[in-house]
Design a protein around this motif. Structure first.
Motif, PDB file in Angstrom:
ATOM      1  N   ASN A 138      38.562  84.336  39.451  1.00 25.76           N
ATOM      2  CA  ASN A 138      39.075  84.969  38.220  1.00 25.76           C
ATOM      3  C   ASN A 138      39.052  84.028  37.016  1.00 25.76           C
ATOM      4  OD1 ASN A 138      41.242  83.234  38.540  1.00 25.76           O
ATOM      5  ND2 ASN A 138      42.760  84.831  38.897  1.00 25.76           N
ATOM      6  N   GLY A 139      38.560  82.785  37.194  1.00 26.25           N
ATOM      7  CA  GLY A 139      38.430  81.835  36.102  1.00 26.25           C
ATOM      8  C   GLY A 139      39.573  80.853  35.959  1.00 26.25           C
ATOM      9  N   THR A 140      40.599  80.951  36.800  1.00 26.21           N
ATOM     10  CA  THR A 140      41.726  80.021  36.717  1.00 26.21           C
ATOM     11  C   THR A 140      41.330  78.671  37.305  1.00 26.21           C
ATOM     12  OG1 THR A 140      43.298  81.834  36.921  1.00 26.21           O
ATOM     13  CG2 THR A 140      44.122  79.622  37.392  1.00 26.21           C
ATOM     14  N   MET A 141      41.416  77.611  36.490  1.00 23.99           N
ATOM     15  CA  MET A 141      41.130  76.247  36.953  1.00 23.99           C
ATOM     16  C   MET A 141      42.456  75.508  37.102  1.00 23.99           C
ATOM     17  SD  MET A 141      37.783  75.023  34.786  1.00 23.99           S
ATOM     18  CE  MET A 141      38.537  75.098  33.155  1.00 23.99           C
ATOM     19  N   THR A 142      42.668  74.914  38.269  1.00 20.25           N
ATOM     20  CA  THR A 142      43.889  74.149  38.518  1.00 20.25           C
ATOM     21  C   THR A 142      43.491  72.711  38.845  1.00 20.25           C
ATOM     22  OG1 THR A 142      44.877  76.158  39.410  1.00 20.25           O
ATOM     23  CG2 THR A 142      46.059  74.091  39.778  1.00 20.25           C
ATOM     24  N   PHE A 143      44.179  71.762  38.212  1.00 19.08           N
ATOM     25  CA  PHE A 143      43.858  70.340  38.337  1.00 19.08           C
ATOM     26  C   PHE A 143      44.911  69.628  39.183  1.00 19.08           C
ATOM     27  CE2 PHE A 143      41.966  71.945  34.510  1.00 19.08           C
ATOM     28  CZ  PHE A 143      40.699  71.406  34.520  1.00 19.08           C
ATOM     29  N   TYR A 144      44.445  68.728  40.066  1.00 15.16           N
ATOM     30  CA  TYR A 144      45.338  67.972  40.935  1.00 15.16           C
ATOM     31  C   TYR A 144      44.923  66.508  40.959  1.00 15.16           C
ATOM     32  CZ  TYR A 144      46.709  72.565  42.657  1.00 15.16           C
ATOM     33  OH  TYR A 144      47.161  73.858  42.750  1.00 15.16           O
ATOM     34  N   PRO A 145      45.629  65.657  40.178  1.00 15.04           N
ATOM     35  CA  PRO A 145      45.390  64.220  40.330  1.00 15.04           C
ATOM     36  C   PRO A 145      45.765  63.794  41.757  1.00 15.04           C
ATOM     37  CG  PRO A 145      46.577  64.674  38.306  1.00 15.04           C
ATOM     38  CD  PRO A 145      46.551  65.949  39.089  1.00 15.04           C
ATOM     39  N   ASN A 146      45.149  62.748  42.238  1.00 12.49           N
ATOM     40  CA  ASN A 146      45.406  62.260  43.589  1.00 12.49           C
ATOM     41  C   ASN A 146      46.886  61.908  43.751  1.00 12.49           C
ATOM     42  OD1 ASN A 146      45.528  60.343  45.884  1.00 12.49           O
ATOM     43  ND2 ASN A 146      43.308  60.680  45.881  1.00 12.49           N
ATOM     44  N   ASP A 147      47.518  62.408  44.836  1.00 12.80           N
ATOM     45  CA  ASP A 147      48.953  62.178  45.069  1.00 12.80           C
ATOM     46  C   ASP A 147      49.309  60.700  45.169  1.00 12.80           C
ATOM     47  OD1 ASP A 147      49.602  64.851  44.992  1.00 12.80           O
ATOM     48  OD2 ASP A 147      49.513  65.117  47.168  1.00 12.80           O
ATOM     49  N   SER A 148      48.391  59.884  45.675  1.00 11.71           N
ATOM     50  CA  SER A 148      48.710  58.461  45.828  1.00 11.71           C
ATOM     51  C   SER A 148      48.490  57.681  44.534  1.00 11.71           C
ATOM     52  CB  SER A 148      47.871  57.848  46.960  1.00 11.71           C
ATOM     53  OG  SER A 148      46.502  57.932  46.645  1.00 11.71           O
ATOM     54  N   ASP A 149      48.110  58.367  43.475  1.00  6.54           N
ATOM     55  CA  ASP A 149      47.843  57.737  42.185  1.00  6.54           C
ATOM     56  C   ASP A 149      48.946  58.133  41.210  1.00  6.54           C
ATOM     57  OD1 ASP A 149      46.624  56.353  40.164  1.00  6.54           O
ATOM     58  OD2 ASP A 149      44.915  57.699  39.974  1.00  6.54           O
ATOM     59  N   SER A 150      50.092  57.490  41.315  1.00  7.37           N
ATOM     60  CA  SER A 150      51.232  57.849  40.463  1.00  7.37           C
ATOM     61  C   SER A 150      51.116  57.174  39.097  1.00  7.37           C
ATOM     62  CB  SER A 150      52.545  57.451  41.135  1.00  7.37           C
ATOM     63  OG  SER A 150      52.570  56.052  41.321  1.00  7.37           O
ATOM     64  N   GLY A 151      51.871  57.681  38.182  1.00  4.13           N
ATOM     65  CA  GLY A 151      51.946  57.045  36.870  1.00  4.13           C
ATOM     66  C   GLY A 151      50.881  57.482  35.886  1.00  4.13           C
ATOM     67  N   TRP A 152      50.350  58.684  36.046  1.00  2.00           N
ATOM     68  CA  TRP A 152      49.389  59.176  35.065  1.00  2.00           C
ATOM     69  C   TRP A 152      50.044  59.211  33.695  1.00  2.00           C
ATOM     70  CZ3 TRP A 152      44.557  61.968  34.669  1.00  2.00           C
ATOM     71  CH2 TRP A 152      43.699  61.708  35.744  1.00  2.00           C
ATOM     72  N   THR A 153      49.309  58.742  32.688  1.00  2.00           N
ATOM     73  CA  THR A 153      49.838  58.718  31.319  1.00  2.00           C
ATOM     74  C   THR A 153      49.061  59.712  30.453  1.00  2.00           C
ATOM     75  OG1 THR A 153      48.293  57.039  30.521  1.00  2.00           O
ATOM     76  CG2 THR A 153      50.317  56.248  31.613  1.00  2.00           C
ATOM     77  N   THR A 154      49.512  59.876  29.226  1.00  2.00           N
ATOM     78  CA  THR A 154      48.829  60.790  28.310  1.00  2.00           C
ATOM     79  C   THR A 154      47.432  60.287  27.952  1.00  2.00           C
ATOM     80  OG1 THR A 154      49.850  59.711  26.415  1.00  2.00           O
ATOM     81  CG2 THR A 154      50.976  61.651  27.308  1.00  2.00           C
ATOM     82  N   GLY A 155      47.166  59.015  28.160  1.00  2.00           N
ATOM     83  CA  GLY A 155      45.851  58.442  27.850  1.00  2.00           C
ATOM     84  C   GLY A 155      44.836  58.579  28.965  1.00  2.00           C
ATOM     85  N   ASP A 156      45.284  58.923  30.171  1.00  2.00           N
ATOM     86  CA  ASP A 156      44.350  59.082  31.290  1.00  2.00           C
ATOM     87  C   ASP A 156      43.567  60.379  31.113  1.00  2.00           C
ATOM     88  OD1 ASP A 156      45.044  56.705  32.663  1.00  2.00           O
ATOM     89  OD2 ASP A 156      46.862  57.694  33.405  1.00  2.00           O
ATOM     90  N   TYR A 157      42.303  60.368  31.505  1.00  2.00           N
ATOM     91  CA  TYR A 157      41.434  61.500  31.190  1.00  2.00           C
ATOM     92  C   TYR A 157      40.499  61.862  32.346  1.00  2.00           C
ATOM     93  CZ  TYR A 157      37.904  57.857  30.499  1.00  2.00           C
ATOM     94  OH  TYR A 157      37.056  56.800  30.684  1.00  2.00           O
ATOM     95  N   ILE A 158      39.875  63.031  32.204  1.00  2.00           N
ATOM     96  CA  ILE A 158      38.760  63.424  33.066  1.00  2.00           C
ATOM     97  C   ILE A 158      37.567  63.683  32.154  1.00  2.00           C
ATOM     98  CG2 ILE A 158      40.115  64.347  34.962  1.00  2.00           C
ATOM     99  CD1 ILE A 158      39.694  67.148  33.888  1.00  2.00           C
ATOM    100  N   TYR A 159      36.380  63.294  32.626  1.00  2.00           N
ATOM    101  CA  TYR A 159      35.159  63.461  31.836  1.00  2.00           C
ATOM    102  C   TYR A 159      33.999  63.607  32.804  1.00  2.00           C
ATOM    103  CZ  TYR A 159      31.590  62.702  28.287  1.00  2.00           C
ATOM    104  OH  TYR A 159      30.512  62.857  27.447  1.00  2.00           O
TER     105      TYR A 159
END
Length: 167
Positions: A138-159
Motif C-alpha cells: 500500500n506504499g507505507t515505508m517503515t524504517f528501523y535503525p539497528n537495535d544494537s545501534d543506540s544514540g541516533w541523533t538528528t544528524g544521522d542519515y540514510i542515503y
C-alpha cells in the motif's frame, strides 16, 4: 523467364559485431533496398516503453529530507521514485536521502505503485549500522535503525538508491 530467388547470406563478425556479406550475387543485391524497406522494417515490432521520470515524495516531521550531499561538489539526489516499463518488465527505483530517523518512523508513498512488499538495508552515516526499511504494497515505508545501534541523533542519515522488479 521466372525470377530465381537467391538467398542473401550474412554472417556476424565476432570481433566487431558487424554483419558481413561473405558472398553474394548480382541478383542478391539488385532490389536489396526495397527488400530492407518493405520486409525488414515492416516487421520490426514496436518496443513497449514507459518512464514516469523522477517523482519526489514527501516525509512527515520530524524526518527531514534531501539533506545530504546536496552541494554541487557531490550532486546528490533527492527523495524520489521512478517506474520504468520496458517490454512489459516494470522496474521500480526509489531514492532515500533523509535524516532524523527513529525506529518505526513511517513515510507514505502513493498507494497502487508497488505490487508486493519489499525490504532493504540502507546505507547510513559512517558511524551507524545500516537501517532496515520495509515497504508494504500500500506504499507505507517503515524504517528501523539497528537495535544494537543506540544514540541516533538528528544528524544521522540514510542515503541510497534501490531498485526492484515490480511485476
Amino acid at each position: 523467364m521466372a525470377e530465381i530467388e537467391i538467398p542473401i547470406v550474412t554472417k556476424r563478425n565476432q570481433m566487431t559485431g558487424d554483419y558481413e556479406y561473405p558472398q553474394t550475387h548480382v541478383n542478391g543485391v539488385v532490389g536489396l533496398d526495397e527488400y530492407v524497406e518493405n520486409v525488414v522494417f515492416d516487421n520490426v515490432p514496436e518496443i513497449e516503453f514507459s518512464d514516469t521520470g523522477w517523482i519526489e515524495y514527501d516525509v512527515d516531521e520530524p524526518i527531514q529530507k534531501n539533506t545530504q550531499f546536496m552541494t554541487s561538489e557531490y550532486n546528490g539526489f533527492v527523495c524520489a521514485y521512478r517506474i520504468i516499463n520496458l517490454l512489459g518488465v516494470e522496474t521500480f527505483y526509489i531514492r532515500f536521502n533523509m535524516r532524523n530517523i527513529s525506529s518505526g518512523a513511517v513515510v507514505n508513498l502513493p498507494s497502487g505503485l508497488i505490487r508486493n512488499a519489499q525490504s532493504f538495508t540502507l546505507r547510513t552515516s559512517t558511524a551507524r549500522l545500516p537501517v532496515q526499511v520495509f515497504i508494504k504494497a500500500n506504499g507505507t515505508m517503515t524504517f528501523y535503525p539497528n537495535d544494537s545501534d543506540s544514540g541516533w541523533t538528528t544528524g544521522d542519515y540514510i542515503y541510497q538508491e534501490v531498485s526492484f522488479l515490480n511485476n
